[in-house]
Design a protein around this motif. Structure first.
Motif, short mmCIF file in Angstrom:
data_model
loop_
_atom_site.label_atom_id
_atom_site.label_comp_id
_atom_site.label_asym_id
_atom_site.label_seq_id
_atom_site.Cartn_x
_atom_site.Cartn_y
_atom_site.Cartn_z
N TYR A 230 -7.70 -0.17 3.80
CA TYR A 230 -7.10 0.61 2.71
C TYR A 230 -5.75 0.98 2.53
O TYR A 230 -5.09 0.78 1.26
N VAL A 231 -5.00 1.03 3.76
CA VAL A 231 -3.44 0.94 3.80
C VAL A 231 -3.04 -0.32 3.13
O VAL A 231 -2.09 0.10 2.09
N ALA A 232 -3.50 -1.39 3.60
CA ALA A 232 -2.89 -2.71 3.13
C ALA A 232 -3.38 -2.73 1.68
O ALA A 232 -2.49 -3.39 0.86
N ALA A 233 -4.42 -2.46 1.11
CA ALA A 233 -4.78 -2.72 -0.23
C ALA A 233 -4.01 -1.68 -1.00
O ALA A 233 -3.45 -2.02 -2.17
N ARG A 234 -3.61 -0.44 -0.68
CA ARG A 234 -2.94 0.39 -1.40
C ARG A 234 -1.43 -0.11 -1.58
O ARG A 234 -1.06 0.01 -2.76
N ASP A 235 -0.90 -0.78 -0.64
CA ASP A 235 0.38 -1.53 -0.70
C ASP A 235 0.33 -2.44 -1.80
O ASP A 235 1.33 -2.29 -2.57
N GLN A 236 -0.65 -3.37 -1.73
CA GLN A 236 -0.68 -4.17 -2.77
C GLN A 236 -0.99 -3.53 -4.36
O GLN A 236 -0.18 -4.04 -5.25
N PHE A 237 -1.88 -2.55 -4.42
CA PHE A 237 -1.97 -1.98 -5.59
C PHE A 237 -0.94 -1.30 -6.10
O PHE A 237 -0.53 -1.21 -7.35
N MET A 238 -0.30 -0.63 -5.46
CA MET A 238 1.32 -0.03 -5.62
C MET A 238 2.25 -1.04 -6.20
O MET A 238 2.76 -0.57 -6.95
N ARG A 239 2.22 -2.03 -5.49
CA ARG A 239 3.16 -3.12 -5.75
C ARG A 239 2.90 -3.40 -7.43
O ARG A 239 3.78 -3.94 -8.03
N ALA A 240 1.59 -3.92 -7.35
CA ALA A 240 1.04 -4.31 -8.90
C ALA A 240 1.59 -3.21 -9.90
O ALA A 240 2.04 -3.77 -10.87
N GLY B 50 -3.16 -1.99 -11.36
CA GLY B 50 -2.27 -1.28 -10.02
C GLY B 50 -2.78 0.10 -10.13
O GLY B 50 -3.21 0.65 -9.04
N SER B 51 -3.02 0.73 -11.23
CA SER B 51 -3.37 2.06 -11.31
C SER B 51 -5.08 2.18 -10.94
O SER B 51 -5.76 3.04 -10.20
N PHE B 52 -5.74 1.18 -11.54
CA PHE B 52 -7.26 1.09 -11.15
C PHE B 52 -7.50 0.93 -9.91
O PHE B 52 -8.14 1.58 -9.24
N GLU C 255 -9.57 10.61 -9.79
CA GLU C 255 -9.79 10.84 -11.27
C GLU C 255 -8.33 10.56 -11.71
O GLU C 255 -8.40 9.92 -12.96
N GLN C 256 -7.26 11.06 -11.36
CA GLN C 256 -5.99 10.71 -12.15
C GLN C 256 -5.46 9.56 -12.19
O GLN C 256 -5.14 8.83 -13.39
N TYR C 257 -5.88 8.62 -11.17
CA TYR C 257 -5.39 7.05 -11.36
C TYR C 257 -6.50 6.44 -12.48
O TYR C 257 -6.01 5.44 -13.05
N TYR C 258 -7.62 6.80 -12.37
CA TYR C 258 -8.63 6.20 -13.44
C TYR C 258 -8.13 6.58 -14.77
O TYR C 258 -8.22 5.87 -15.92
N ARG C 259 -7.69 7.87 -14.93
CA ARG C 259 -7.15 8.50 -16.20
C ARG C 259 -5.90 7.67 -16.71
O ARG C 259 -5.66 7.28 -17.86
N ASP C 260 -5.11 7.36 -15.84
CA ASP C 260 -3.82 6.71 -16.02
C ASP C 260 -4.16 5.13 -16.35
O ASP C 260 -3.69 4.53 -17.19
#
Length: 257
Positions: free
Chosen positions: A79-89, A99-101, A117-122
């Motif tokens: 999940y740390v590596a996944a979060r890094d990629q999603f944050m980059r996106a 990225g937010s999804f 919840e906030q990320y899904y709303r974003d």
């Protein structure tokens, strides 16, 4: 999908849209990213990772390939590596929802529902038609005890994605939790109208509703609901409802004793 903690099969849905926003990229890069998404859905994570990495060699700012690389890590539980990629996106382009999804998926999987919840709303603020994000949002809201809000999101889902059986199942189960039994006739009619093939999950959800009523000793209400929805369902769906209806007389006897 799971998206581990949710109801939907994430990579299957996402893979169909993985080239969004990438028209200026070489066709081979887009094809590789799409293949990566489909291989995530198939569970071939090694191949998906290789394809996403090669796609990124064409352009390191290829957002969908970055997202797919994050999905590989997510599916592996990294999940740390996944979060890094999603944050980059998300950093590359906040006007695209991926990225937010993805950040919502990681937040949900790591036990941070309010953040999810906030990320899904974003995500939905960027793309209100992103069905998977709305389904995941409804799931999170249910877990947070915001049942009315979850029900409202699912009502929107059946408008934007009426052919997705799981949306109807979630709506039925949400209606049960809220005692919205007066809505069930219309929900069953909508499910029968929009889902092309018989769906055991939908019938199962309706039977769950009846079981809920029986547990509360509202057997007459269970029968009313089942008979009302039965007439709205295609003939091939009806035997699943009939099983429960046939059981009601014996249940009445048992309750009477």
């Amino acid at each position: 999908m799971n998206v581990s903690a949710t109801f939907v099969a994430l990579p299957i849905f996402i893979g169909l849209n993985a080239c969004a926003g990438s028209a200026a990229l070489p066709a081979k890069a887009v094809a590789l990213s799409n293949n990566a998404a489909h291989n995530i859905a198939r569970g071939d994570l090694d191949r998906a990772q290789a394809e996403a990495k090669i796609a990124l060699e064409y352009n390191p700012k290829f957002i969908e390939a970055t997202f797919n690389l994050g999905l590989v890590e997510y599916e592996r539980g990294n999940y740390v590596a996944a979060r890094d990629q999603f944050m980059r996106a998300r950093t590359l382009n906040r006007d695209l929802p991926w990225g937010s999804f993805g950040l919502g998926l990681v937040a949900e999987a790591t036990g941070r529902p309010k953040e999810a919840e906030q990320y899904y709303r974003d995500t939905l603020a960027i793309d209100p038609g992103f069905t998977e994000a709305r389904m995941n949002l409804a799931s999170i809201l249910t877990k947070l005890g915001k049942l009315e809000a979850a029900y409202a999101e699912l009502k929107k889902c059946v408008e934007t994605a009426p052919a997705v059986a799981e949306v109807w199942v979630m709506l039925i189960k949400s209606g049960i939790e809220l005692n919205r039994f007066s809505d069930l006739d219309d929900i069953a009619k909508g499910a029968a109208l929009h889902i092309a093939k018989p769906e055991a999950a939908v019938v199962g959800a309706l039977r769950t509703l009846a079981q809920d009523r029986i547990t509360l000793e509202s057997i007459d209400e269970a029968e009313r609901v089942l008979r009302a929805v039965r007439v709205e369902l295609p003939p091939s769906w009806q035997p699943g409802i009939d099983v429960m209806l046939d059981a009601l007389p014996e249940i009445r006897k048992l309750k009477a004793n």
